[in-house]
Design an enzyme around this catalytic site. Structure first.
Site, mmCIF file in Angstrom:
data_model
loop_
_atom_site.group_PDB
_atom_site.id
_atom_site.type_symbol
_atom_site.label_atom_id
_atom_site.label_comp_id
_atom_site.label_asym_id
_atom_site.label_seq_id
_atom_site.Cartn_x
_atom_site.Cartn_y
_atom_site.Cartn_z
ATOM 1 N N HIS A 154 87.560 -45.835 109.621
ATOM 2 C CA HIS A 154 88.204 -47.012 110.224
ATOM 3 C C HIS A 154 87.381 -48.275 109.942
ATOM 4 O O HIS A 154 87.923 -49.316 109.567
ATOM 5 C CB HIS A 154 88.330 -46.824 111.738
ATOM 6 C CG HIS A 154 89.295 -45.758 112.145
ATOM 7 N ND1 HIS A 154 90.578 -45.666 111.655
ATOM 8 C CD2 HIS A 154 89.160 -44.731 113.040
ATOM 9 C CE1 HIS A 154 91.200 -44.628 112.220
ATOM 10 N NE2 HIS A 154 90.354 -44.043 113.060
ATOM 11 N N HIS A 185 84.625 -40.029 110.859
ATOM 12 C CA HIS A 185 85.994 -40.482 111.122
ATOM 13 C C HIS A 185 86.012 -41.978 111.451
ATOM 14 O O HIS A 185 86.806 -42.740 110.886
ATOM 15 C CB HIS A 185 86.562 -39.676 112.297
ATOM 16 C CG HIS A 185 87.931 -40.079 112.728
ATOM 17 N ND1 HIS A 185 89.071 -39.447 112.305
ATOM 18 C CD2 HIS A 185 88.350 -41.070 113.571
ATOM 19 C CE1 HIS A 185 90.130 -40.012 112.854
ATOM 20 N NE2 HIS A 185 89.720 -41.001 113.625
ATOM 21 N N GLU A 186 85.133 -42.378 112.350
ATOM 22 C CA GLU A 186 85.095 -43.784 112.745
ATOM 23 C C GLU A 186 84.607 -44.673 111.607
ATOM 24 O O GLU A 186 85.024 -45.828 111.489
ATOM 25 C CB GLU A 186 84.200 -43.961 113.977
ATOM 26 C CG GLU A 186 84.701 -43.254 115.227
ATOM 27 C CD GLU A 186 86.092 -43.722 115.653
ATOM 28 O OE1 GLU A 186 86.437 -44.895 115.379
ATOM 29 O OE2 GLU A 186 86.827 -42.920 116.256
#
Length: 454
Positions: A26, A22-23
């Protein structure tokens, strides 16, 4: 490895993979939007390993392996040198900030597709969707033991797990659904399962059971495991006996015994109970007696015997696709499960289902991850895919401090032409923290009730 330590280990592995991916979403989009990333950390807390890349980003592995984070250059979090101001997150056009925020949940959706593709290619072992026993709504619909479920509604059901997943939402909505089966006597038929007649307050976690369906692989063999002293069976039947007939009626599974004893008891008098004992075939005279169930005190006709503990049967079906066919299958399954998850969230908010059965905490997640890992890589990939999908969609909910909350601020900014005031954002942070704290408290409560109390 014990279940406790296994659950902890697979929880760490699962959250580590999901949150790091998920990170990374980003991080990857931020870099391509010209934003300077100060640190990409796998885990939280004190770094155990730290390296600075040529791009100036610190890459770290931290002591607490439950996720990770990406720290970007931002003037709201500290002074920024003038020559680097253009690389600050808060200086970016609103469309870039939206792209960076959405990238995290989108990465989880991409990961879900990839995990499901791998699961389909490996092949997930399961049980064939063959009915073993029907009663209640299932029997009223015309379903019989030995029927093979081909589809529920418009969803094909190649395995028993697919049958359960297809029936659950229909049961929760009390929506009548068509069930297509290959009959035990040959040929295909479609029956209407009238789930609108499900009783109020049925156990949502046992929806299939409430419908009246028992799969073939859960049928208990008619083998005696215990004989209670002072009962009609004491001194007549023995542990290990396999009951083959009662009063001339054949017995295939343990579920066949209660109705035959009820019929015999109402008739009155003894009857012949046929059993297989080692290499012998015996016909023993015995009469049932009225007994009370220890759980609810209800009376029934019984012999005083209990079933032997059945061993878990071997899986007899595999959900598998070729490498190319698995691609559209993975996308289709991700889309289907996304719709079902959003529908479940809607049911929880409208009170149509209990939040006790929809909000899971770390104990439930840990046990599910461990159970999936114990069943093999394909099952673990399935659990991981569903967790990744949940993480991605839940992060898009418009709750401040989640990605969806930031996205809401940026959409408002697009409409009004200026950023949301710091006062509004601060108030939103407090509201978001309160909501997240409440959800976490509910999740822990559900964990305690569902896993420790029951």
């Amino acid at each position: 490895m014990s279940e406790f330590f296994g659950s902890i280990w697979w929880l760490i592995v699962s959250l580590g993979i999901l949150v790091t991916f998920h990170e990374f979403g980003h991080f990857w989009v931020a870099r391509r939007c010209g934003v300077r990333v100060l640190r990409f950390s796998v885990g939280f807390g004190k770094p155990l390993w730290l390296r600075r890349g040529r791009d100036g980003t610190e890459y770290a592995i931290a002591a607490i392996p439950l996720g990770g984070y990406v720290k970007m250059l931002d003037e709201r979090e500290g002074p920024v040198p003038p020559e680097l101001a253009a690389q600050a997150f808060n200086r970016q056009p609103v469309w870039k900030r939206i792209a960076i925020v959405v990238a995290g949940p989108l990465a989880n959706l991409v990961l879900c597709v990839g995990l499901l593709w791998a699961m389909f290619v490996i092949g997930r072992p399961d049980y064939a969707p063959v009915l073993g026993h029907t009663e209640g709504l299932a029997a009223a619909a015309g379903l019989h033991g030995g029927d093979t479920v081909l589809a529920v509604g418009d969803r094909a059901t190649p395995t028993w797990s697919e049958v359960q997943l297809a029936l659950l939402p229909a049961a929760l909505d009390r929506r009548d659904v068509a069930v297509r089966v290959h009959r035990r006597d040959g040929g295909e038929s479609t029956y209407e399962l009238r789930l609108s007649q499900l009783p109020k307050g049925f156990d949502e976690r046992r929806a299939v059971e409430a419908i009246g369906l028992t799969p073939r692989h859960l049928l208990v063999p008619a083998v005696i495991g215990r004989v209670a002293p002072g009962t009609p069976a004491w001194g007549v039947l023995a542990e290990g006996d396999r009951i083959t007939a009662i009063d001339g009626e054949p017995v295939a599974t343990w579920d066949d015994i209660p109705p035959l004893l009820q019929k015999l008891g109402e008739r009155g008098g003894p009857a012949m109970i046929e059993v297989a004992r080692k290499d012998e075939r015996l016909a023993l005279e015995i009469a049932p007696a009225r007994m009370k169930r220890p759980d609810d005190g209800r009376e029934y006709w019984g012999l005083g015997v209990a079933a032997a503990r059945a061993q878990e049967p071997a899986k007899d079906a595999v959900l598998r696709y070729g490498a190319l066919a698995a691609v559209p299958a993975a996308f289709a399954e991700t889309a289907h499960q996304s719709r079902e998850l959003l529908a479940m969230i809607g049911r929880a908010f409208t009170g149509r289902v209990s939040v006790q059965n929809t909000v899971a905490g770390p104990i439930t997640i840990a046990r599910a991850a461990n159970a999936g890992a114990q069943q093999g890589p394909a099952w673990f990939l399935t659990i991981l895919a569903m967790l990744s999908l949940s993480l991605g969609i839940l992060n898009l909910l418009p709750i401040p401090i989640l990605d969806g909350g930031h996205l809401l601020y940026y959409l408002i900014e697009l409409v009004k032409g200026s950023p949301v005031s710091e006062r509004v954002m601060a108030a939103g942070q407090y509201v978001g923290l309160a909501l997240i704290a409440g959800l976490m408290g509910l999740a822990f409560y559900n964990d305690i009730v569902n896993n420790l109390v029951r």
